[in-house]
Scaffold this motif. Structure first.
Motif, PDB file in Angstrom:
ATOM      1  N   MET A 137       0.953  -1.200   0.017  1.00  0.00           N
ATOM      2  CA  MET A 137       0.133  -0.078   0.035  1.00  0.00           C
ATOM      3  C   MET A 137       0.818   1.171  -0.200  1.00  0.00           C
ATOM      4  O   MET A 137       0.474   2.262  -0.691  1.00  0.00           O
ATOM      5  CB  MET A 137      -1.002  -0.126   1.345  1.00  0.00           C
ATOM      6  CG  MET A 137      -1.994  -0.945   1.142  1.00  0.00           C
ATOM      7  SD  MET A 137      -2.801  -1.358  -0.423  1.00  0.00           S
ATOM      8  CE  MET A 137      -3.625   0.270  -0.677  1.00  0.00           C
TER       9      MET A 137
ATOM     10  N   ALA B 271      -7.680  -7.629  -4.297  1.00  0.00           N
ATOM     11  CA  ALA B 271      -9.068  -8.118  -3.463  1.00  0.00           C
ATOM     12  C   ALA B 271      -9.605  -7.428  -2.403  1.00  0.00           C
ATOM     13  O   ALA B 271      -8.905  -6.533  -1.879  1.00  0.00           O
ATOM     14  CB  ALA B 271      -8.579  -9.662  -2.992  1.00  0.00           C
ATOM     15  N   THR B 272     -10.755  -7.147  -2.218  1.00  0.00           N
ATOM     16  CA  THR B 272     -11.415  -6.128  -1.198  1.00  0.00           C
ATOM     17  C   THR B 272     -12.039  -7.289  -0.212  1.00  0.00           C
ATOM     18  O   THR B 272     -11.958  -8.585  -0.331  1.00  0.00           O
ATOM     19  CB  THR B 272     -12.480  -5.258  -1.675  1.00  0.00           C
ATOM     20  OG1 THR B 272     -13.631  -6.015  -1.780  1.00  0.00           O
ATOM     21  CG2 THR B 272     -12.071  -4.521  -3.018  1.00  0.00           C
ATOM     22  N   ALA B 273     -12.529  -6.647   1.094  1.00  0.00           N
ATOM     23  CA  ALA B 273     -13.315  -7.362   2.023  1.00  0.00           C
ATOM     24  C   ALA B 273     -14.233  -8.203   1.219  1.00  0.00           C
ATOM     25  O   ALA B 273     -14.944  -9.088   1.961  1.00  0.00           O
ATOM     26  CB  ALA B 273     -13.616  -6.358   2.877  1.00  0.00           C
ATOM     27  N   CYS B 274     -14.690  -7.945   0.119  1.00  0.00           N
ATOM     28  CA  CYS B 274     -16.053  -8.728  -0.493  1.00  0.00           C
ATOM     29  C   CYS B 274     -15.525  -9.914  -1.100  1.00  0.00           C
ATOM     30  O   CYS B 274     -16.422 -10.769  -1.343  1.00  0.00           O
ATOM     31  CB  CYS B 274     -16.630  -7.698  -1.394  1.00  0.00           C
ATOM     32  SG  CYS B 274     -17.519  -6.583  -0.809  1.00  0.00           S
TER      33      CYS B 274
ATOM     34  N   ARG C 269     -18.664  -5.370   5.497  1.00  0.00           N
ATOM     35  CA  ARG C 269     -17.710  -5.801   4.116  1.00  0.00           C
ATOM     36  C   ARG C 269     -18.056  -4.906   2.986  1.00  0.00           C
ATOM     37  O   ARG C 269     -17.198  -4.446   2.155  1.00  0.00           O
ATOM     38  CB  ARG C 269     -17.847  -7.338   3.911  1.00  0.00           C
ATOM     39  CG  ARG C 269     -17.145  -8.256   4.813  1.00  0.00           C
ATOM     40  CD  ARG C 269     -17.086  -9.673   4.417  1.00  0.00           C
ATOM     41  NE  ARG C 269     -16.556 -10.562   5.668  1.00  0.00           N
ATOM     42  CZ  ARG C 269     -15.127 -10.803   5.554  1.00  0.00           C
ATOM     43  NH1 ARG C 269     -14.530 -10.500   4.592  1.00  0.00           N
ATOM     44  NH2 ARG C 269     -14.678 -11.626   6.522  1.00  0.00           N
ATOM     45  N   GLU C 270     -19.406  -4.938   2.880  1.00  0.00           N
ATOM     46  CA  GLU C 270     -20.021  -4.240   1.624  1.00  0.00           C
ATOM     47  C   GLU C 270     -19.248  -2.560   1.884  1.00  0.00           C
ATOM     48  O   GLU C 270     -18.841  -1.895   1.035  1.00  0.00           O
ATOM     49  CB  GLU C 270     -21.436  -3.831   1.645  1.00  0.00           C
ATOM     50  CG  GLU C 270     -22.147  -3.157   0.686  1.00  0.00           C
ATOM     51  CD  GLU C 270     -21.935  -3.554  -0.735  1.00  0.00           C
ATOM     52  OE1 GLU C 270     -21.746  -4.738  -0.947  1.00  0.00           O
ATOM     53  OE2 GLU C 270     -21.946  -2.620  -1.717  1.00  0.00           O
TER      54      GLU C 270
ATOM     55  N   LEU D  27     -16.724  -1.360   3.419  1.00  0.00           N
ATOM     56  CA  LEU D  27     -15.434  -1.391   3.494  1.00  0.00           C
ATOM     57  C   LEU D  27     -14.734  -1.763   2.020  1.00  0.00           C
ATOM     58  O   LEU D  27     -13.479  -1.727   1.663  1.00  0.00           O
ATOM     59  CB  LEU D  27     -14.658  -2.217   4.484  1.00  0.00           C
ATOM     60  CG  LEU D  27     -14.963  -1.986   5.868  1.00  0.00           C
ATOM     61  CD1 LEU D  27     -14.312  -2.707   6.837  1.00  0.00           C
ATOM     62  CD2 LEU D  27     -14.655  -0.537   6.160  1.00  0.00           C
ATOM     63  N   SER D  28     -15.827  -2.129   1.109  1.00  0.00           N
ATOM     64  CA  SER D  28     -15.241  -2.488  -0.190  1.00  0.00           C
ATOM     65  C   SER D  28     -14.556  -1.509  -1.138  1.00  0.00           C
ATOM     66  O   SER D  28     -13.762  -1.902  -1.969  1.00  0.00           O
ATOM     67  CB  SER D  28     -16.393  -3.230  -0.839  1.00  0.00           C
ATOM     68  OG  SER D  28     -17.134  -2.114  -1.222  1.00  0.00           O
TER      69      SER D  28
ATOM     70  N   ILE E 212      -8.647  -0.629   0.230  1.00  0.00           N
ATOM     71  CA  ILE E 212      -7.884  -1.725   0.107  1.00  0.00           C
ATOM     72  C   ILE E 212      -6.823  -2.172   1.266  1.00  0.00           C
ATOM     73  O   ILE E 212      -6.073  -0.913   1.647  1.00  0.00           O
ATOM     74  CB  ILE E 212      -6.977  -1.785  -1.137  1.00  0.00           C
ATOM     75  CG1 ILE E 212      -8.042  -1.650  -2.204  1.00  0.00           C
ATOM     76  CG2 ILE E 212      -5.966  -2.763  -1.469  1.00  0.00           C
ATOM     77  CD1 ILE E 212      -7.374  -1.191  -3.920  1.00  0.00           C
TER      78      ILE E 212
ATOM     79  N   VAL F  86     -12.608  -6.542   9.802  1.00  0.00           N
ATOM     80  CA  VAL F  86     -14.206  -6.900  10.270  1.00  0.00           C
ATOM     81  C   VAL F  86     -14.246  -7.248  11.562  1.00  0.00           C
ATOM     82  O   VAL F  86     -15.300  -6.385  12.182  1.00  0.00           O
ATOM     83  CB  VAL F  86     -14.478  -8.052   9.270  1.00  0.00           C
ATOM     84  CG1 VAL F  86     -15.812  -8.255   9.387  1.00  0.00           C
ATOM     85  CG2 VAL F  86     -14.244  -7.568   7.686  1.00  0.00           C
TER      86      VAL F  86
END
Lengths: 782, 159
Positions: free
Chosen positions: A200, A708-711, B128-129, B131-132, B135, B145
């Protein structure tokens, strides 16, 4: 008196790094402000391969705020020619000649050509726009196939060819015999795609040369201050003791930030020329385009197997695309060769490799740089199982080495002492309940839903059994220094340079336990080449065993020194001195208690102690890894593939890992999860894409290079096997790289399993939706 | 180049500066006000590390110009623990081992602050949504989370 109720080692102690990180008080290189500081920006090549025919910097030099403009030829006059850090990681392969800023030729999009130093980054970038460079384009050599073509233009003229290394064929065991005895030969051409570290925080440096003292002070985002110091002192022709490298918080690296890069050298030289601090912060475009990329390797593999699933031998031909400038690409294949048998009883191996140069970013280390050995082997196991109609786990359990005495060896030589592959495979199989998954999978398919289960296993030399050879591998033993400060704090100086790994917490846990003080009374000092002992820094998963072990032995030595001092001060035998809760006392005489702070001050007071003990209470220690031991484990993934869209969802991810004794379970789990997340990203999202015609880089933003993200990342279930101590004292093993090593094959195996009704064979690691649709025949391949 | 005066509130205190029109809010905060807690990860609005709150709404300070923040109420990570005492979210993140290298941290903390202000009891899917757009390259997100859910729980149990 403070009471220590329990051991810190083994507990998920809260991190000492967090109070500064969570409040915005961290100090990253971009936060360094020095009086008179100037800002650097680079004019970079817009083309992949070309001769530079003209550079005109006159307009740029006159632009507002510009202090210095340097071309490659001008810069070179102030530098000592040589390969710099490139030779350190070349593995003995030829290192081509090149300059810090490109001269004569550019070899990759993003190649630095001109340095502009100005009063602000805005003004430096404005002036970069005014630099005129004419290029005479050459054909871009963008693939290993093109590089092998003798007609391709040599990217480095002194090499004469774009083939850097063609290794001899290494043979272990009776390969011909194994293939003669085999019931079947399973063949596959496997490809690992180019992807990259993308920490990052980008790279960055602040260089400050003091003309009075002749000293260069460098603030660097780096994994190890001493390598930066060595590289810069060599390049600038400064005595090493005149270069001091400082590092604060580092915003991730994953192998990228090793040593001084060409931009760092240029900024250091500019600072020396100007006698002013010069700062360069890489931006994301530069980072994605030029800093370095990894993993681009392909393999021709043949496996000799019996109908019962025994793997008798492997023949492997590896090709590695090292990119344009030397990185780590020629060092890795030998590691891949050594490690490719993994924890398996594979009895024969032939291995040869070719390294080529192309007009792409340099091949750099990325978390588990040799990981292709695991990907290739674990992919082959599933392909063998498919061929034989067996469950992949049966093939694995049939072939993994079990623990026996004496321990088995990999056919390439190293002992498999303490390896728990069988145990971890059984653990994940039990957790996912294979029979019930197969029923679920069959039922789902009847409704047009495609579930898949993949498993894989690996071992990692972190550091591996040392069998009396010690030394911590190529990087040498780990040195450490501990001092009892005047306030009674145990101060530990380490060359480790944490960039997310939480060493300031974990080493303190170990030292606090061994020395016998509360953890708050241990301070871990990193990131100052004037203070920390010589050492490689952080990398190769060596911190836990090597530096953790050094912390333990160093704390033990410091404690012995403190007792020796106390025995002089108390005129008692050292064996009668007790150290607890931050005080020393003569056993059974509580009234004699003296705080550690008092002891440290007494030791420094002239005349209180004999000369051999007087002064700072300080010890140095080195640890060679002791008996060492493998790190490793097995992972399982359950995925669902949407055959309409090609989307893969990771429904469940299960880990059974063995990194020996856990220092801090929460930190270990963070390393495992982070590595797995990068592996999932590598398979489903990330790819460093070049246009093969023009050599342009197409993944130069985070909209194109997708992380990738948290999703996308599921919860990751982790079971720890802390099974086999090999060493009397130090059984912590490295865990930083494993998740990234094993997640890609785990996921690829799961996706192939999901797509088995389509007869899909997964031969590459990158499986974005479009590729999934190709594999199932929904869209044409290509 | 022409400079423009900017007056705004940052972490509750009035601040002012004179900036070129092109100066980003992130550079204004970091360079001119010395608030280096806000980090720049991509400077093209994807990674979320530079997220700050502008009038309570999360904003990418790398994509916003300082002049656009005239008169606004801006909050940065430095404003979460003004007296050095970590707030509930920061404590929860500490307890959860939420972050590793810490570079993405300020953006996450500000994004989560906005989330919890709007939805004090989010489900995991909602977290999660929300924070999407941020990164993290280190953690795999689970610990982050967990930290959000722990902070929300702690807030709930206080009520």
């Amino acid at each position: 008196m403070q009471h220590i109720a329990e051991r810190y080692t083994g507990a998920s102690v809260r991190r000492s790094e967090d109070p500064r990180i969570l409040t915005g008080s961290g100090r990253y290189v971009d936060d360094v402000r020095l009086p008179g500081m100037l800002h650097a920006a680079f004019v970079r090549s817009p083309v992949a391969h070309a001769r530079i025919t003209r550079i005109d910097v006159r307009e740029a030099a006159k632009a507002p705020g510009v202090v210095l403009v340097l071309t490659g030829e001008e810069l070179e006059r102030s530098l000592v020619p040589g390969p710099g850090i490139a030779a350190m990681f070349s593995g003995g392969a030829p290192v081509p000649a090149f300059t810090t800023l490109a001269t004569g030729k550019v070899r990759v999009v993003g190649d630095p050509v001109v340095l502009v130093v100005a009063e602000s980054r805005y003004l430096a970038e404005d002036a970069c726009e005014l630099v005129e460079v004419d290029y005479e384009e050459l054909p871009a050599v963008m693939t290993p196939q093109a590089a092998r073509d003798p007609a391709s233009p040599a990217i480095f003229e002194d090499l004469g060819s774009n083939v850097l290394v063609r290794s001899p064929v290494a043979v272990f065991g009776d390969v011909d015999g194994a293939f003669a005895r085999a019931d079947r030969i399973v063949r596959a051409d496997l490809r690992q795609h180019r992807h990259q570290n993308a920490p990052m925080e980008c790279r960055g440096v602040v260089c400050s040369f003091d003309p009075e003292s002749g000293e260069l002070t460098v603030h660097s985002a780096t994994q190890g201050v001493h390598i930066v110091r060595t590289t810069l002192s060599t390049a600038l022709g400064l005595p090493p003791e005149k270069v001091r490298v400082l590092a604060g918080d580092i915003g991730g690296s994953f192998g990228l930030k090793l040593g001084a890069y060409r931009e760092d050298v240029a900024c250091a030289a500019a600072s020396r020329q100007l006698s002013r601090p010069v700062r360069w912060m890489e931006d994301r475009l530069e980072n994605l385009t030029f800093s370095g990329q990894a993993r681009e390797e392909s393999f021709e593999v043949a496996a000799a197997v019996t109908n019962e699933g025994e793997i008798l031998g492997l023949r492997v031909k590896m090709t590695i695309d090292t990119g344009a400038y030397p990185g780590m690409g020629t060092m890795l294949p030998e590691l891949v060769k050594t490690m490719i048998p993994g924890p398996y009883k594979i009895g024969a191996l032939s291995f040869e490799w070719t390294a080529v140069v192309t007009n792409k970013a340099a091949y750099v280390a990325y978390r588990g740089p040799w990981a292709s050995e695991t990907w290739v082997r674990e992919r082959m196991v599933d392909l063998i199982a498919m061929e034989l109609g067996m469950e992949p786990i049966q093939v694995r359990l049939r072939n993994v080495a079990t623990r026996e005495t004496p321990p088995r060896r990999m056919v390439t030589g190293r002992s498999l002492a303490g390896v728990t592959a069988k145990e971890s495979l059984e653990a994940i199989a039990s957790t996912v309940d294979l029979p019930s998954f197969r029923r679920l999978q069959a039922g789902a398919r009847e409704h047009g839903r495609y579930l898949g289960l993949g498993m894989a296993t690996y071992i990692e030399p972190a550091p591996g059994p040392l069998e009396g050879k010690g030394g911590g591998g190529i990087m040498g033993p780990e040195q450490i220094r501990l001092r009892l400060a005047e306030d009674g704090t145990v101060t530990l100086f380490t060359s480790q340079m944490p960039h997310g790994q939480s060493h300031q917490t974990t080493f303190a846990q170990i030292a606090a336990d061994e020395f016998g003080v509360p953890i708050e009374q241990v301070r871990v000092v990193v990131g100052d080449s004037d203070l920390v002992p010589m050492g490689f820094g952080t990398g190769g998963s060596r911190a836990a065993t090597m530096a953790g072990g050094a912390s333990l032995h160093g704390a033990r030595a410091l404690k012995a020194r403190v007792k020796e001092i106390a025995s002089h001060l108390f005129e008692a035998g050292a064996e009668d001195i007790e150290l607890s809760g931050g005080s020393v006392a003569v056993r059974g005489v509580p009234a004699s208690a003296m705080s550690l702070a008092e002891l440290a001050r007494a030791a420094r007071s002239p005349g209180r102690l004999p000369p051999s003990l007087a002064g700072d209470v300080e010890v140095t220690a080195a640890f060679d890894g002791g008996e060492g031991g493998w790190s490793g484990g097995s992972h399982a993934a359950i995925v669902e593939v949407d055959v309409e869209t090609g989307q893969v969802r990771v429904e469940r991810y299960v880990v059974a890992e063995d990194c020996g004794i856990l220092i801090n379970p929460a930190i270990v789990e963070g390393q495992v999860r982070g590595g797995v997340a990068q592996g999932i990203g590598a398979v489903l999202l990330e790819r460093s894409v070049y246009d093969e015609e023009t050599g342009q880089y197409l993944s130069s933003t985070f909209m194109d290079y997708v992380l990738a993200t948290a999703c996308e990342i599921p919860r990751i279930e982790i079971e720890h096997l802390e099974t086999v101590p090999l060493d009397a004292d130090v059984n912590f093993r490295g865990v930083g790289e494993g998740g990234m090593i094993i997640a890609p094959p785990t996921l690829c195996n799961a996706i192939e399993d999901a797509l088995s009704p389509f007869g899909a064979r997964v031969l590459e690691q990158h499986l974005p939706p479009a590729r999934i649709l190709e594999l199932i025949g929904a869209i044409p391949a290509g | 180049m022409t400079c423009f005066d900017v007056e705004l509130t940052v972490n509750g205190a009035p601040r002012r500066g004179s900036v070129e029109a092109r100066r980003t809010l992130a550079d204004f905060l970091r360079e001119d006000l010395g608030l280096t807690g806000t980090h720049l990860g991509c400077e093209h609005g994807v990674c979320g590390a530079c997220t700050v709150l502008v009038d309570g709404e999360p904003a990418r300070s790398c994509l916003m110009l300082a002049v656009q923040a005239r008169g606004a109420d801006v909050r940065t990570v430095e404003g979460l623990a003004p007296d050095g005492e970590m707030n509930r979210l920061q404590e929860a993140m500490w307890d959860s081992h939420g972050f590793q290298c810490g570079f993405c941290t300020p953006g996450f903390l500000m994004q989560i602050t906005a989330l919890l202000a709007e939805n004090p009891g989010p489900t995991e899917a909602e977290v999660r949504e929300a924070l999407s757009g941020n990164i993290c390259r280190c953690t795999g997100y689970e610990s982050i989370v967990n930290g959000v859910l722990l902070a929300a729980d702690a807030a709930g149990s206080d009520e």
